[in-house]
Motif scaffolding. Sequence first.
Motif, mmCIF file in Angstrom:
data_model
loop_
_atom_site.group_PDB
_atom_site.id
_atom_site.type_symbol
_atom_site.label_atom_id
_atom_site.label_comp_id
_atom_site.label_asym_id
_atom_site.label_seq_id
_atom_site.Cartn_x
_atom_site.Cartn_y
_atom_site.Cartn_z
ATOM 1 N N THR A 281 37.826 49.687 36.434
ATOM 2 C CA THR A 281 37.101 49.521 37.692
ATOM 3 C C THR A 281 37.037 48.039 38.051
ATOM 4 N N THR B 46 30.640 41.998 43.961
ATOM 5 C CA THR B 46 29.579 41.760 44.933
ATOM 6 C C THR B 46 29.570 40.267 45.207
ATOM 7 N N LYS C 21 35.514 48.723 43.974
ATOM 8 C CA LYS C 21 34.193 48.794 44.590
ATOM 9 C C LYS C 21 33.815 47.398 45.059
ATOM 10 N N ASP D 77 34.846 45.786 40.347
ATOM 11 C CA ASP D 77 33.559 45.872 41.045
ATOM 12 C C ASP D 77 33.094 44.462 41.400
ATOM 13 N N ASN E 33 37.089 46.993 32.516
ATOM 14 C CA ASN E 33 36.407 46.872 33.798
ATOM 15 C C ASN E 33 36.164 45.410 34.120
ATOM 16 N N LYS F 159 33.756 43.021 36.440
ATOM 17 C CA LYS F 159 32.522 42.995 37.215
ATOM 18 C C LYS F 159 32.207 41.554 37.595
#
Length: 185
Positions: free
Chosen positions: A135, A139, A170, A137, A99, A101
């Motif tokens: 994933t 922001t 995401k 992800d 993943n 992030k």
Amino acid sequence: KDCYNIGNINIDTAICIGGIVGDSIDITATVNRCYNTGNINSTTRVAYVGGIKGCSGASGIVVNSYNLGNITTKQVTGAGGIIGYHKWGVIGNCYNRGNIKVNGQDPETYVDLVGGIAGDQTVGCRIINCYNVGTVDVTAKKANPPGVGGISGIDYWALLKNTVNFGTVKVDLVNNSRAGGIAGT
């Protein structure tokens, strides 16, 4: 050839971080049958980070390799499950299950390009027979503008062939950002 990393990498600030190779941007280097299971964590700024190679240029090649380690950072120019920055090279028969992030919540941090296989992929690159399950992800409160994709953050004068993204993409990004299941932009 035939190498692996199982140790975690924790670093604050760096130019190129990779699970196997940090930087091979100025030389033609081949990574073949290598894997990374270690997590890569950065608490501040990283220019480029990849599960296998941080930076790859000068016709660099990564083949028959995979990443299982998670990548976590706050500020990044390019992050990818296999390679963070990829120019004039080939990624073939590779996969990412780690993943990624990127948490750029702080208005002073920025995020550029993030992908399940390659973050920043430009000019003459090829990603062939690769897939992502991890994933992605992201922001970001500040962007340059960012591109986020299941395979590549950007696909600028590059080739994507027989690539599949099974992972979730995401995003919570600022205006004018780009996101896609395969390529962000």
